[in-house]
Design a protein around this motif. Structure first.
Motif, PDB file in Angstrom:
ATOM      1  N   ALA A  70      -0.408  46.605 125.921  1.00 25.14           N
ATOM      2  CA  ALA A  70      -0.004  47.141 124.628  1.00 25.14           C
ATOM      3  C   ALA A  70      -0.963  46.669 123.533  1.00 25.14           C
ATOM      4  O   ALA A  70      -1.698  45.691 123.705  1.00 25.14           O
ATOM      5  N   LEU A  71      -0.900  47.379 122.432  1.00 25.22           N
ATOM      6  CA  LEU A  71      -1.609  46.985 121.216  1.00 25.22           C
ATOM      7  C   LEU A  71      -0.624  47.141 120.073  1.00 25.22           C
ATOM      8  O   LEU A  71      -0.135  48.250 119.815  1.00 25.22           O
ATOM      9  N   ALA A  72      -0.295  46.028 119.416  1.00 22.59           N
ATOM     10  CA  ALA A  72       0.664  46.056 118.314  1.00 22.59           C
ATOM     11  C   ALA A  72      -0.064  45.950 116.985  1.00 22.59           C
ATOM     12  O   ALA A  72      -1.045  45.206 116.852  1.00 22.59           O
ATOM     13  N   LEU A  73       0.435  46.697 116.007  1.00 19.62           N
ATOM     14  CA  LEU A  73      -0.019  46.608 114.627  1.00 19.62           C
ATOM     15  C   LEU A  73       1.154  46.088 113.820  1.00 19.62           C
ATOM     16  O   LEU A  73       2.272  46.568 113.972  1.00 19.62           O
ATOM     17  N   SER A  74       0.912  45.075 112.962  1.00 22.61           N
ATOM     18  CA  SER A  74       2.031  44.412 112.301  1.00 22.61           C
ATOM     19  C   SER A  74       1.808  44.208 110.813  1.00 22.61           C
ATOM     20  O   SER A  74       0.673  44.233 110.321  1.00 22.61           O
ATOM     21  N   LEU A  75       2.913  43.980 110.107  1.00 24.30           N
ATOM     22  CA  LEU A  75       2.934  43.559 108.715  1.00 24.30           C
ATOM     23  C   LEU A  75       3.763  42.286 108.637  1.00 24.30           C
ATOM     24  O   LEU A  75       4.773  42.152 109.329  1.00 24.30           O
ATOM     25  N   HIS A  76       3.364  41.363 107.768  1.00 21.49           N
ATOM     26  CA  HIS A  76       4.052  40.082 107.617  1.00 21.49           C
ATOM     27  C   HIS A  76       4.754  40.088 106.261  1.00 21.49           C
ATOM     28  O   HIS A  76       4.105  39.992 105.222  1.00 21.49           O
ATOM     29  N   LEU A  77       6.063  40.223 106.281  1.00 22.01           N
ATOM     30  CA  LEU A  77       6.855  40.342 105.066  1.00 22.01           C
ATOM     31  C   LEU A  77       7.406  39.000 104.626  1.00 22.01           C
ATOM     32  O   LEU A  77       7.929  38.238 105.443  1.00 22.01           O
ATOM     33  N   GLY A  78       7.277  38.690 103.340  1.00 22.45           N
ATOM     34  CA  GLY A  78       7.827  37.465 102.784  1.00 22.45           C
ATOM     35  C   GLY A  78       6.991  36.230 103.039  1.00 22.45           C
ATOM     36  O   GLY A  78       7.444  35.120 102.781  1.00 22.45           O
ATOM     37  N   LEU A  79       5.777  36.377 103.537  1.00 23.61           N
ATOM     38  CA  LEU A  79       4.906  35.250 103.864  1.00 23.61           C
ATOM     39  C   LEU A  79       3.692  35.245 102.958  1.00 23.61           C
ATOM     40  O   LEU A  79       3.251  36.286 102.472  1.00 23.61           O
ATOM     41  N   GLU A  80       3.110  34.059 102.721  1.00 25.29           N
ATOM     42  CA  GLU A  80       1.976  33.927 101.811  1.00 25.29           C
ATOM     43  C   GLU A  80       0.628  33.939 102.507  1.00 25.29           C
ATOM     44  O   GLU A  80      -0.379  34.265 101.892  1.00 25.29           O
ATOM     45  N   GLY A  81       0.576  33.534 103.765  1.00 22.88           N
ATOM     46  CA  GLY A  81      -0.691  33.365 104.462  1.00 22.88           C
ATOM     47  C   GLY A  81      -1.423  34.673 104.712  1.00 22.88           C
ATOM     48  O   GLY A  81      -0.886  35.769 104.546  1.00 22.88           O
ATOM     49  N   ASP A  82      -2.677  34.535 105.116  1.00 19.51           N
ATOM     50  CA  ASP A  82      -3.512  35.668 105.507  1.00 19.51           C
ATOM     51  C   ASP A  82      -3.454  35.754 107.033  1.00 19.51           C
ATOM     52  O   ASP A  82      -4.063  34.934 107.721  1.00 19.51           O
ATOM     53  N   TYR A  83      -2.734  36.727 107.560  1.00 16.66           N
ATOM     54  CA  TYR A  83      -2.451  36.779 108.983  1.00 16.66           C
ATOM     55  C   TYR A  83      -3.141  37.947 109.679  1.00 16.66           C
ATOM     56  O   TYR A  83      -3.323  39.015 109.090  1.00 16.66           O
ATOM     57  N   ASN A  84      -3.479  37.738 110.935  1.00 21.83           N
ATOM     58  CA  ASN A  84      -3.993  38.788 111.796  1.00 21.83           C
ATOM     59  C   ASN A  84      -2.891  39.833 112.003  1.00 21.83           C
ATOM     60  O   ASN A  84      -1.739  39.478 112.245  1.00 21.83           O
ATOM     61  N   GLU A  85      -3.251  41.095 111.919  1.00 24.38           N
ATOM     62  CA  GLU A  85      -2.258  42.158 112.061  1.00 24.38           C
ATOM     63  C   GLU A  85      -2.514  43.061 113.264  1.00 24.38           C
ATOM     64  O   GLU A  85      -1.863  44.084 113.419  1.00 24.38           O
ATOM     65  N   ILE A  86      -3.462  42.675 114.136  1.00 24.31           N
ATOM     66  CA  ILE A  86      -3.774  43.447 115.340  1.00 24.31           C
ATOM     67  C   ILE A  86      -3.571  42.540 116.547  1.00 24.31           C
ATOM     68  O   ILE A  86      -4.183  41.475 116.631  1.00 24.31           O
ATOM     69  N   HIS A  87      -2.692  42.953 117.463  1.00 22.40           N
ATOM     70  CA  HIS A  87      -2.257  42.080 118.548  1.00 22.40           C
ATOM     71  C   HIS A  87      -2.365  42.748 119.925  1.00 22.40           C
ATOM     72  O   HIS A  87      -1.408  43.384 120.378  1.00 22.40           O
ATOM     73  N   PRO A  88      -3.493  42.605 120.624  1.00 23.29           N
ATOM     74  CA  PRO A  88      -3.527  43.038 122.023  1.00 23.29           C
ATOM     75  C   PRO A  88      -2.512  42.211 122.824  1.00 23.29           C
ATOM     76  O   PRO A  88      -2.303  41.025 122.533  1.00 23.29           O
ATOM     77  N   HIS A  89      -1.899  42.827 123.836  1.00 23.99           N
ATOM     78  CA  HIS A  89      -0.745  42.203 124.501  1.00 23.99           C
ATOM     79  C   HIS A  89      -0.714  42.631 125.968  1.00 23.99           C
ATOM     80  O   HIS A  89      -0.896  43.797 126.280  1.00 23.99           O
ATOM     81  N   ILE A  90      -0.477  41.684 126.841  1.00 22.11           N
ATOM     82  CA  ILE A  90      -0.226  41.980 128.254  1.00 22.11           C
ATOM     83  C   ILE A  90       1.091  41.324 128.640  1.00 22.11           C
ATOM     84  O   ILE A  90       1.376  40.195 128.224  1.00 22.11           O
ATOM     85  N   ARG A  91       1.911  42.056 129.416  1.00 20.86           N
ATOM     86  CA  ARG A  91       3.244  41.559 129.769  1.00 20.86           C
ATOM     87  C   ARG A  91       3.558  41.878 131.224  1.00 20.86           C
ATOM     88  O   ARG A  91       3.237  42.941 131.728  1.00 20.86           O
ATOM     89  N   TYR A  92       4.244  40.927 131.857  1.00 18.22           N
ATOM     90  CA  TYR A  92       4.827  41.146 133.172  1.00 18.22           C
ATOM     91  C   TYR A  92       6.333  41.218 132.978  1.00 18.22           C
ATOM     92  O   TYR A  92       6.930  40.333 132.343  1.00 18.22           O
ATOM     93  N   ASN A  93       6.965  42.255 133.515  1.00 19.87           N
ATOM     94  CA  ASN A  93       8.400  42.470 133.363  1.00 19.87           C
ATOM     95  C   ASN A  93       8.995  42.678 134.749  1.00 19.87           C
ATOM     96  O   ASN A  93       8.626  43.610 135.455  1.00 19.87           O
TER      97      ASN A  93
END
Length: 105
Positions: free
Chosen positions: A5-28
């Motif tokens: 997966a590839l997630a795109l995110s927003l960080h609400l209520g936080l002050e820091g400068d955060y990465n908003e692109i998250h490559p992801h691998i999962r075993y289910n």
């Protein structure tokens, strides 16, 4: 089953400068989950947990590594289709949320 997966995110209520692109691998396997992703602090996080589903909704609970101020943190995420929301906390600062959309293949 392995998921990518590839997630795109927003960080609400936080002050820091955060990465908003998250490559992801999962075993289910039978709703037990384990995976790795590029986290908001630009580090690799690994996690294990359990996922519950009801129609298009999901809840995930577990433990995650890879964040600067804590070697192991609780993991929680709620999903609706490919949208997600997760709690977030800055040490000695703010509590907020990470919201986003995850593209899966």
């Amino acid at each position: 089953m392995i998921e990518f997966a590839l997630a795109l995110s927003l960080h609400l209520g936080l002050e820091g400068d955060y990465n908003e692109i998250h490559p992801h691998i999962r075993y289910n396997e039978q709703n037990y989950i384990a995976g790795a992703y590029y986290n908001s602090e630009s580090n690799i996080s690994t996690y294990v947990g359990k996922r519950w589903e009801y129609n298009d909704f999901g809840v995930e609970l577990g433990a995650v590594t890879g964040y600067i101020n804590q070697p192991l943190l609780p993991y929680a995420r709620v999903t609706y289709n490919n949208f997600f929301i997760a709690p977030a906390h800055e040490v000695d600062k703010n509590t907020g949320a990470v919201i986003g959309y995850e593209f899966k293949w």
